[in-house]
Every structure is written in structure tokens, then in C-alpha cells.
Motif scaffolding. Structure first.
Motif, PDB file in Angstrom:
ATOM      1  N   LEU A  67       4.444  -0.587   0.185  1.00 22.16           N
ATOM      2  CA  LEU A  67       4.361  -1.632   1.221  1.00 22.16           C
ATOM      3  C   LEU A  67       4.087  -1.009   2.585  1.00 22.16           C
ATOM      4  O   LEU A  67       3.315  -1.563   3.392  1.00 22.16           O
ATOM      5  CB  LEU A  67       5.664  -2.438   1.262  1.00 22.16           C
ATOM      6  N   ASP A  68       4.698   0.139   2.845  1.00 22.16           N
ATOM      7  CA  ASP A  68       4.447   0.830   4.116  1.00 22.16           C
ATOM      8  C   ASP A  68       2.966   1.168   4.278  1.00 22.16           C
ATOM      9  O   ASP A  68       2.431   1.163   5.396  1.00 22.16           O
ATOM     10  CB  ASP A  68       5.279   2.114   4.205  1.00 22.16           C
ATOM     11  N   GLN A  69       2.310   1.460   3.165  1.00 22.72           N
ATOM     12  CA  GLN A  69       0.884   1.778   3.223  1.00 22.72           C
ATOM     13  C   GLN A  69       0.031   0.554   3.577  1.00 22.72           C
ATOM     14  O   GLN A  69      -1.134   0.689   3.943  1.00 22.72           O
ATOM     15  CB  GLN A  69       0.431   2.364   1.889  1.00 22.72           C
ATOM     16  N   CYS A  70       0.637  -0.636   3.461  1.00 21.63           N
ATOM     17  CA  CYS A  70      -0.074  -1.865   3.814  1.00 21.63           C
ATOM     18  C   CYS A  70       0.070  -2.198   5.297  1.00 21.63           C
ATOM     19  O   CYS A  70      -0.611  -3.093   5.812  1.00 21.63           O
ATOM     20  CB  CYS A  70       0.454  -3.042   2.997  1.00 21.63           C
ATOM     21  N   LEU A  71       0.986  -1.518   5.989  1.00 18.11           N
ATOM     22  CA  LEU A  71       1.161  -1.736   7.424  1.00 18.11           C
ATOM     23  C   LEU A  71       0.008  -1.101   8.191  1.00 18.11           C
ATOM     24  O   LEU A  71      -0.703  -0.227   7.675  1.00 18.11           O
ATOM     25  CB  LEU A  71       2.483  -1.122   7.887  1.00 18.11           C
ATOM     26  N   LEU A  72      -0.194  -1.527   9.428  1.00 18.72           N
ATOM     27  CA  LEU A  72      -1.232  -0.900  10.246  1.00 18.72           C
ATOM     28  C   LEU A  72      -0.873   0.561  10.511  1.00 18.72           C
ATOM     29  O   LEU A  72       0.298   0.896  10.721  1.00 18.72           O
ATOM     30  CB  LEU A  72      -1.362  -1.628  11.593  1.00 18.72           C
ATOM     31  N   THR A  73      -1.873   1.395  10.493  1.00 18.68           N
ATOM     32  CA  THR A  73      -1.671   2.799  10.846  1.00 18.68           C
ATOM     33  C   THR A  73      -1.554   2.891  12.373  1.00 18.68           C
ATOM     34  O   THR A  73      -1.837   1.928  13.099  1.00 18.68           O
ATOM     35  CB  THR A  73      -2.852   3.659  10.385  1.00 18.68           C
ATOM     36  N   ASP A  74      -1.148   4.058  12.871  1.00 18.71           N
ATOM     37  CA  ASP A  74      -1.036   4.236  14.324  1.00 18.71           C
ATOM     38  C   ASP A  74      -2.383   4.007  15.001  1.00 18.71           C
ATOM     39  O   ASP A  74      -2.446   3.421  16.095  1.00 18.71           O
ATOM     40  CB  ASP A  74      -0.507   5.635  14.642  1.00 18.71           C
ATOM     41  N   ASP A  75      -3.469   4.471  14.358  1.00 18.51           N
ATOM     42  CA  ASP A  75      -4.801   4.251  14.928  1.00 18.51           C
ATOM     43  C   ASP A  75      -5.143   2.764  14.947  1.00 18.51           C
ATOM     44  O   ASP A  75      -5.692   2.251  15.933  1.00 18.51           O
ATOM     45  CB  ASP A  75      -5.866   5.013  14.122  1.00 18.51           C
ATOM     46  N   GLU A  76      -4.822   2.059  13.850  1.00 20.31           N
ATOM     47  CA  GLU A  76      -5.127   0.627  13.772  1.00 20.31           C
ATOM     48  C   GLU A  76      -4.318  -0.172  14.785  1.00 20.31           C
ATOM     49  O   GLU A  76      -4.784  -1.207  15.276  1.00 20.31           O
ATOM     50  CB  GLU A  76      -4.861   0.111  12.354  1.00 20.31           C
ATOM     51  N   MET A  77      -3.127   0.318  15.112  1.00 20.28           N
ATOM     52  CA  MET A  77      -2.294  -0.390  16.092  1.00 20.28           C
ATOM     53  C   MET A  77      -2.991  -0.470  17.452  1.00 20.28           C
ATOM     54  O   MET A  77      -2.729  -1.377  18.244  1.00 20.28           O
ATOM     55  CB  MET A  77      -0.938   0.310  16.250  1.00 20.28           C
ATOM     56  N   ARG A  78      -3.886   0.494  17.712  1.00 14.07           N
ATOM     57  CA  ARG A  78      -4.586   0.520  19.007  1.00 14.07           C
ATOM     58  C   ARG A  78      -5.895  -0.250  18.979  1.00 14.07           C
ATOM     59  O   ARG A  78      -6.582  -0.370  19.984  1.00 14.07           O
ATOM     60  CB  ARG A  78      -4.835   1.979  19.427  1.00 14.07           C
TER      61      ARG A  78
END
Length: 403
Positions: free
Chosen positions: A370-381
Motif C-alpha cells: 500500500l505504501d508503494q501506492c502513495l505518492l513518491t517524494d518527487d510526485e508530491m512536488r
């Protein structure tokens, strides 16, 4: 106000669970109680009423059997139920009212009938009746088959109408998660280990109810009559997933059958495309999941998530407080101290918080995937609105309606 309110017990449970057999047994062992019986059956010929009439030996002078066909008391026949119960209560001839709900009936609307005044018809059953017990009957032999079938009531020709698109498993869950007494019937048809495991799962889904095992519907009438167990607020919040969310310092426990639960909680949004792929390969060891999800592409609105067996539902739950205008946001933060305490400096009340209940769950693996489905740090930006969102358009359309 009438101090001698007539007590009422309601039997719910999926078709074939054994409600009529239990009702017959109770009526045959009721120690002189004068009982009025209301039977709600969807068929034009009320088969259940015939069975009760033939098997219970109701006294013509002391008791009454009311048949309500061609509708479900939780929807189309609610008005009829109101009027019939009011009439029976006011007759003053009965010690008790027993209601057998249709096998496709949901218990909450029936309970509400006894809890709130019906403004439209001017009937307030709470003044003349006391809802004593909500009973759910579960078929121990067929439960897992029905739970995992993936079928709708329409598929089984059991729907209340052509627009009744409910899934069998969702109905089972509704009946289990709202009750005071849960009768596990047909226990003689199931091996002891299987029965223990099933009861363990059901107790996780419904930790408040009193559990009774029965064979061929033989239940002590005292277990479901004059129990004093019903409380609407308690019943409404008795589901296992609610209890799990209410427990902030939850210590995960796994019983001998591998039944456990935990809360997945992250202050980071899901990437919709990756989440959809994860859901398409749903872990078979998760029996029930419920909670709130935060999708990056729907940042203003929390999503209500519910899973039971093969049934998975996701839809708008309402706006995050953080997405509201400043004056409204301040009001909520002042009015709800817990909300203020959990408030994130950047994202406010946005959060992924889902309860998972299952058998032999691999918590580490579930959390990791499930954690892999969260936005990555790059995607958060990045610009979240540009991410692919494969979830049904119906969700977006419903969100527009809420605006």
C-alpha cells in the motif's frame, strides 16, 4: 406517555439462514407470553407466514399473525409496518411483538422506525413500543459461500426491484454489523474448527453482540425476548471497524485462527492508478476493510472506502475540513478539539485511515504494498491533477452533485 411500552424483537438474516425455524421454536416455548407476530416476505404468497401458522400453534384468541407481502419493511413497506405495529400496540392484548424481517432487509431502517417520530404519518412508535432486541441470524453452513460469491441480489432473483443492485455480501455485512444478538445457526452442519474460525471472524466484525450457537433453530426464548439489550447509538457504532478506529493505542492481536485487524494510517495521498491496480489484485486474506482514503486527484474531498469479500466500493464522503473556506475551517477546529490535535501543518485533516480485518494477514506485506501506492517524494512536488485517475466517473459525478 404510556409507561407500559410493548417490547419488540426483530429477526434479521439472509434468506435461508433459519429465521422462521427460530421464530417457530421461540413461539412454541414462550411460557404463556401473548405474542403478536409480523412476518415480512417478498413473495406474493407469504410462505414464511404459512410455516409459522402451521408450526407455532398460535392461539386464535390471544395472538395475531400479520402477513406483509410484496415489499420489504426496510423500504416499500415501512409505512405499513408503522401502522401495523401502532395498531397492535394500542390493542393492549399482547405482551410482545416479534417481527421477522425479509431475508434481504437491512436492520438499520427497521430500527429507525422504532426510534424516531414519523412526521409524514404522525406516528411515534417510541411512545408505545420499546425496541428490545435486534437479532441477526447467520447460516454457519453457507456463510462463506454467500460471502465470497460476488453475486448481486438481482443475479439470484432476490432483489426488491429492478433498481436493487445490492451485493449479497454487503447485505450480510449490514446485518452482522448492526445487532444485539447474533445467532450462528446450523452449527451441526459445520466442523468444530471451521465453526470456531467463523465465529472468530464474526466477533471481529461485530464485537458488541451476544453470540449464540444453534442447531435447527433451537434458541432459548430468553436470549432474544426481554433482553433490554437494544440501544440505537451503541448498535450504530458497534461494528468492529469502528471500534478499531476508536482505539488510538491499538495493540494488534492475532487469535489462534489467525484472525487479526489493524489500522493503515498515512498522511500522504494515494496515486489513483497504482491504488486501482492494487485493488484489482485484492489480498484474499483481507475479509473486511473500511475507512477514509485520500486520492491525489481528488484533493478537496475525502473518499469513503468499503470492502467486504469481493465487493469493493469507493465514493465521495465529503470535503476535507482543510478544503473549506477559512471561516468554516475555524469553526470546525474550535468545535472539534480532536480534529485540531490531529491537524497536519501542511495537509490539515487529509489522511488515509483504513481498518483491515482478516485471516492470516501479512501486515508487513500489506502495508509495504500500500505504501508503494502513495505518492513518491518527487510526485508530491508535481501537479497532482495531471495524474491518471481510472476510478469510475460516477465517483466524480457524485462529487459534483455534492458541491
Amino acid at each position: 406517555m404510556n409507561q407500559n411500552k410493548i417490547p419488540v424483537s426483530v429477526l434479521s438474516g439472509y434468506l435461508g439462514a433459519g429465521k422462521t425455524t427460530i421464530l417457530n421454536h421461540v413461539l412454541n416455548n414462550r411460557d404463556g407470553l401473548k405474542v403478536a407476530v409480523i412476518v415480512n416476505d417478498l413473495s406474493e404468497v407469504n410462505i414464511d407466514a404459512d410455516l409459522i401458522r402451521d408450526g407455532a400453534g398460535l392461539s386464535r384468541t390471544n395472538e395475531k399473525l400479520v402477513e406483509m407481502s410484496n415489499g420489504c419493511i426496510c423500504c416499500t413497506l415501512r409505512e405499513d409496518l408503522l401502522k401495523e405495529v401502532e395498531k397492535l400496540a394500542l390493542e393492549g392484548r399482547f405482551d410482545y411483538i416479534l417481527i421477522e424481517s425479509t431475508g434481504i432487509g437491512e436492520p438499520v431502517p427497521v430500527a429507525q422506525t422504532f426510534t424516531y417520530i414519523d412526521e409524514e404519518h404522525g406516528i411515534d412508535l417510541s411512545q408505545i413500543c420499546r425496541l428490545d432486541t435486534m437479532v441477526t441470524v447467520v447460516d454457519a453452513y453457507r456463510f462463506w459461500n454467500d460471502f465470497s460469491s460476488g453475486e448481486t441480489l438481482l443475479d439470484r432473483n432476490q432483489a426488491a426491484g429492478s433498481d436493487d443492485i445490492r451485493e449479497v455480501v454487503d447485505l450480510l455485512i449490514d446485518q452482522i454489523e448492526f445487532c444485539d444478538v447474533l445467532i450462528l445457526n446450523k452449527c451441526d452442519m459445520v466442523e468444530t474448527d471451521e465453526l470456531d474460525e467463523l465465529e472468530g471472524v464474526l466477533r471481529k466484525l461485530q464485537p458488541r453482540a451476544k453470540f449464540i450457537r444453534s442447531e435447527r433453530g433451537k434458541v432459548d426464548p430468553a436470549a432474544i425476548l426481554n433482553t433490554g439489550l437494544f440501544n440505537f447509538d451503541e448498535a450504530s457504532t458497534s461494528a468492529g471497524w469502528i471500534k478499531e478506529l476508536e482505539n488510538p493505542v491499538h495493540t494488534p492481536e492475532t487469535d489462534e485462527y489467525g484472525i487479526s485487524s489493524f489500522v493503515y494510517e498515512r498522511v500522504k495521498p494515494f496515486h489513483p492508478e497504482r491504488l486501482m491496480k492494487w485493488m484489482e489484485d485484492w489480498p484474499v486474506d483481507i475479509v473486511r476493510a473500511k475507512g477514509t482514503m485520500w486520492l491525489a486527484t481528488r484533493n478537496d474531498m475525502g473518499q469513503s472506502f468499503s470492502q467486504a469479500g469481493p465487493s469493493i466500493q469507493l465514493g465521495p464522503a465529503g470535503y476535507w475540513v482543510a478544503a473549506l473556506p477559512e471561516d468554516e475551517r475555524k469553526f470546525y477546529l474550535q468545535d472539534e478539539p480532536e480534529l485540531a490535535r490531529a491537524w497536519d501543518a501542511v495537509y490539515g485533516d487529509r489522511i488515509n485511515k483504513v481498518v483491515l480485518i482478516g485471516i492470516d494477514m501479512n501486515r508487513n506485506e500489506i502495508e509495504s504494498t500500500l505504501d508503494q501506492c502513495l505518492l513518491t517524494d518527487d510526485e508530491m512536488r508535481m501537479d497532482w491533477s495531471r495524474f491518471a485517475d481510472p476510478f469510475p466517473k460516477a465517483i466524480a459525478e457524485l462529487a459534483e452533485q455534492l458541491q
